[in-house]
Design an enzyme around this catalytic site. Structure first.
Site, PDB file in Angstrom:
ATOM      1  N   GLU A 259      -3.543  -5.315  12.284  1.00 29.56           N
ATOM      2  CA  GLU A 259      -4.554  -5.618  11.252  1.00 29.56           C
ATOM      3  C   GLU A 259      -4.635  -7.126  10.987  1.00 29.56           C
ATOM      4  OE1 GLU A 259      -3.870  -3.337   7.684  1.00 29.56           O
ATOM      5  OE2 GLU A 259      -4.127  -1.432   8.724  1.00 29.56           O
TER       6      GLU A 259
ATOM      7  N   ARG B  44       0.840  -1.199   0.000  1.00 25.66           N
ATOM      8  CA  ARG B  44       0.000   0.000   0.000  1.00 25.66           C
ATOM      9  C   ARG B  44       0.877   1.251   0.000  1.00 25.66           C
ATOM     10  NH1 ARG B  44      -3.776  -1.797   4.879  1.00 25.66           N
ATOM     11  NH2 ARG B  44      -1.832  -2.846   5.421  1.00 25.66           N
TER      12      ARG B  44
ATOM     13  N   TYR C 115      -1.614 -21.927   8.167  1.00 25.02           N
ATOM     14  CA  TYR C 115      -0.869 -20.799   8.755  1.00 25.02           C
ATOM     15  C   TYR C 115       0.219 -21.341   9.693  1.00 25.02           C
ATOM     16  CZ  TYR C 115       0.349 -16.585  11.333  1.00 25.02           C
ATOM     17  OH  TYR C 115       1.061 -15.561  11.916  1.00 25.02           O
TER      18      TYR C 115
ATOM     19  N   PRO D 210       6.019 -14.058  18.112  1.00 27.08           N
ATOM     20  CA  PRO D 210       5.046 -13.413  18.998  1.00 27.08           C
ATOM     21  C   PRO D 210       3.801 -14.274  19.226  1.00 27.08           C
ATOM     22  CG  PRO D 210       5.628 -11.996  17.098  1.00 27.08           C
ATOM     23  CD  PRO D 210       6.086 -13.395  16.793  1.00 27.08           C
TER      24      PRO D 210
HETATM   25  P1  NDP Z   1      -0.603  -6.577   9.840  1.00 26.06           P
HETATM   26  O1  NDP Z   1      -1.668  -7.135   8.965  1.00 26.06           O
HETATM   27  O2  NDP Z   1      -0.926  -5.406  10.672  1.00 26.06           O
HETATM   28  O3  NDP Z   1       0.685  -6.254   8.965  1.00 26.06           O
HETATM   29  C1  NDP Z   1       1.133  -7.107   7.947  1.00 26.06           C
HETATM   30  C2  NDP Z   1       2.094  -6.357   7.042  1.00 26.06           C
HETATM   31  O4  NDP Z   1       2.542  -7.252   6.015  1.00 26.06           O
HETATM   32  C3  NDP Z   1       1.433  -5.174   6.359  1.00 26.06           C
HETATM   33  O5  NDP Z   1       2.325  -4.103   6.351  1.00 26.06           O
HETATM   34  C4  NDP Z   1       1.204  -5.676   4.932  1.00 26.06           C
HETATM   35  O6  NDP Z   1       1.328  -4.561   4.059  1.00 26.06           O
HETATM   36  C5  NDP Z   1       2.406  -6.606   4.769  1.00 26.06           C
HETATM   37  N1  NDP Z   1       2.214  -7.571   3.704  1.00 26.06           N
HETATM   38  C6  NDP Z   1       1.286  -8.563   3.626  1.00 26.06           C
HETATM   39  N2  NDP Z   1       1.414  -9.216   2.465  1.00 26.06           N
HETATM   40  C7  NDP Z   1       2.438  -8.630   1.787  1.00 26.06           C
HETATM   41  C8  NDP Z   1       3.043  -8.847   0.534  1.00 26.06           C
HETATM   42  N3  NDP Z   1       2.617  -9.817  -0.274  1.00 26.06           N
HETATM   43  N4  NDP Z   1       4.080  -8.071   0.159  1.00 26.06           N
HETATM   44  C9  NDP Z   1       4.522  -7.083   0.962  1.00 26.06           C
HETATM   45  N5  NDP Z   1       3.993  -6.820   2.180  1.00 26.06           N
HETATM   46  C10 NDP Z   1       2.956  -7.584   2.571  1.00 26.06           C
HETATM   47  O7  NDP Z   1      -0.126  -7.799  10.743  1.00 26.06           O
HETATM   48  P2  NDP Z   1       1.044  -7.960  11.826  1.00 26.06           P
HETATM   49  O8  NDP Z   1       1.806  -6.723  12.006  1.00 26.06           O
HETATM   50  O9  NDP Z   1       0.437  -8.585  13.009  1.00 26.06           O
HETATM   51  O10 NDP Z   1       1.918  -9.062  11.091  1.00 26.06           O
HETATM   52  C11 NDP Z   1       3.312  -8.948  10.856  1.00 26.06           C
HETATM   53  C12 NDP Z   1       3.941 -10.317  10.975  1.00 26.06           C
HETATM   54  O11 NDP Z   1       3.797 -10.785  12.302  1.00 26.06           O
HETATM   55  C13 NDP Z   1       3.340 -11.392  10.075  1.00 26.06           C
HETATM   56  O12 NDP Z   1       4.376 -12.178   9.545  1.00 26.06           O
HETATM   57  C14 NDP Z   1       2.476 -12.212  11.043  1.00 26.06           C
HETATM   58  O13 NDP Z   1       2.317 -13.520  10.606  1.00 26.06           O
HETATM   59  C15 NDP Z   1       3.327 -12.112  12.284  1.00 26.06           C
HETATM   60  N6  NDP Z   1       2.645 -12.392  13.549  1.00 26.06           N
HETATM   61  C16 NDP Z   1       1.544 -11.657  13.922  1.00 26.06           C
HETATM   62  C17 NDP Z   1       0.920 -11.927  15.127  1.00 26.06           C
HETATM   63  C18 NDP Z   1      -0.322 -11.214  15.565  1.00 26.06           C
HETATM   64  O14 NDP Z   1      -1.017 -11.734  16.465  1.00 26.06           O
HETATM   65  N7  NDP Z   1      -0.652 -10.070  15.024  1.00 26.06           N
HETATM   66  C19 NDP Z   1       1.466 -12.935  16.047  1.00 26.06           C
HETATM   67  C20 NDP Z   1       2.606 -13.629  15.543  1.00 26.06           C
HETATM   68  C21 NDP Z   1       3.178 -13.336  14.364  1.00 26.06           C
HETATM   69  P3  NDP Z   1       0.482  -4.324   2.715  1.00 26.06           P
HETATM   70  O15 NDP Z   1      -0.898  -4.858   2.952  1.00 26.06           O
HETATM   71  O16 NDP Z   1       0.546  -2.846   2.523  1.00 26.06           O
HETATM   72  O17 NDP Z   1       1.263  -5.049   1.676  1.00 26.06           O
HETATM   73  C1  8X3 Z   2      -0.444 -14.921  15.023  1.00 25.74           C
HETATM   74  C2  8X3 Z   2      -0.784 -15.478  16.358  1.00 25.74           C
HETATM   75  O1  8X3 Z   2      -2.104 -17.239  17.610  1.00 25.74           O
HETATM   76  O2  8X3 Z   2      -3.233 -16.092  15.798  1.00 25.74           O
HETATM   77  O3  8X3 Z   2       0.645 -15.558  14.461  1.00 25.74           O
HETATM   78  O4  8X3 Z   2      -1.553 -17.731  15.328  1.00 25.74           O
HETATM   79  S1  8X3 Z   2      -1.962 -16.692  16.252  1.00 25.74           S
END
Ligand code: NDP
Ligand code: 8X3
Length: 252
Positions: free
Chosen positions: A189, A35, A153, A183
């Site tokens: 989001e 984005r 996932y 985490p």
């Molecule tokens: P968000 O959805 O808030 O952020 C995800 C980010 O990834 C966005 O900036 C999105 O940007 C980017 N993204 C997704 N797909 C693509 C793509 N194809 N190319 C480039 N950028 C991409 O989620 P989180 O901040 O929570 O997630 C970040 C990481 O943390 C992930 O790997 C997630 O699996 C991991 N995680 C999250 C947890 C949670 O509970 N939230 C727990 C454990 C791990 P855009 O859409 O602009 O491309």
């Molecule tokens: C994100 C945390 O518990 O939804 O990776 O899988 S959980």
């Protein structure tokens, strides 16, 4: 002199918080995401708040040709990448395996595994060349445990766990550090994406529960990056105090 950090998925959540945190702590930042308007907003915010330099790399981590072109397009001074945070990732859908959507599975595999590999394949040689660097992979508690409906996932995050171990072994002789951070639940989001824009369902995930926020993980990343040169933190699980396992948590 500032170190240079490339953060994938910096438009939201953990990646965005990390970009801000590192910019506040002597890093120049390359920010990535799909984005573009959010990348431009973030650039503006960082420039207003800090003296860090910011460079936007607008690509989809699933598109290897674009990944290669984008990294190649970096001006020489920006190619000197010290830190890669492989953060871009997502969960899509939450179904039993017999009811899963193949398109959802492919999006997760393509982003969380193949995207991480594409970016690493292109950036790690730059680190090998200078015999210095630090790669941080954002895994998940879902890469350590498996829960009902988590199937694919969890599979992608188990892959991130295994690939991180492999990277650490392969890059050891080049003195490149590899850290995997896993985490538990972080309010970002993430759930909105998992539930395909269903805000009500996404909000329910965190209702009455005190989760981590993006800044908590950003803080952990900063800690990992500021250890002495001879210290590498290999692996970390970071959870909210209110969460013990992937599925066991307490509400207020
Ligand atoms: P968000 O959805 O808030 O952020 C995800 C980010 O990834 C966005 O900036 C999105 O940007 C980017 N993204 C997704 N797909 C693509 C793509 N194809 N190319 C480039 N950028 C991409 O989620 P989180 O901040 O929570 O997630 C970040 C990481 O943390 C992930 O790997 C997630 O699996 C991991 N995680 C999250 C947890 C949670 O509970 N939230 C727990 C454990 C791990 P855009 O859409 O602009 O491309
Ligand atoms: C994100 C945390 O518990 O939804 O990776 O899988 S959980």
């Amino acid at each position: 002199m500032n170190r240079i950090a490339l953060i994938t998925g910096a438009t939201s959540g953990i990646g965005r918080a990390t970009a801000i945190k590192l910019a506040q702590n002597n890093f120049d930042i390359i920010i990535n995401g799909r984005r573009i308007e959010l990348l431009e907003e973030l650039e503006q915010e960082i420039k207003e708040q800090t003296t860090a330099k910011v460079h936007i790399l607008h690509f989809d981590v699933r598109d290897n040709v674009h990944v290669i072109k984008s990294i190649d397009s970096l001006p020489k001074e920006w190619k000197n990448i010290d830190v890669l945070v492989n953060n871009a990732g997502l969960a899509v859908g939450l179904n039993h395996i017999d009811e899963g959507d193949i398109d959802d599975w492919e999006r997760m595999i393509d982003t969380n595994i193949k995207g991480l590999l594409y970016v690493t394949r292109k950036v790690s040689p730059l680190m090998v060349e200078k015999r210095r660097g630090h790669i941080i992979n954002i895994g998940s508690i879902a890469g350590k445990e498996t829960y009902e409906n988590g199937n694919v996932y969890c599979g992608t995050k188990h892959a991130v766990d295994a690939i991180s171990k492999g990277m650490r072994i392969d890059l050891l002789k080049h003195r490149i550090k590899v850290t995997a951070i896993h985490p538990g639940m972080v309010e970002t989001e993430f759930s909105l994406v998992r539930f395909k824009g269903d805000k009500e369902r996404a909000e329910k995930v965190y209702q009455g529960f005190n989760p981590l926020v993006g800044d908590d993980i950003a803080d952990t990343i900063l800690y990992v990056l500021t250890r002495p040169e001879h210290v590498c933190i290999n692996d970390m699980i970071v959870m909210a105090t209110a969460q013990a396992t992937a599925t066991y948590k307490v509400t207020n």
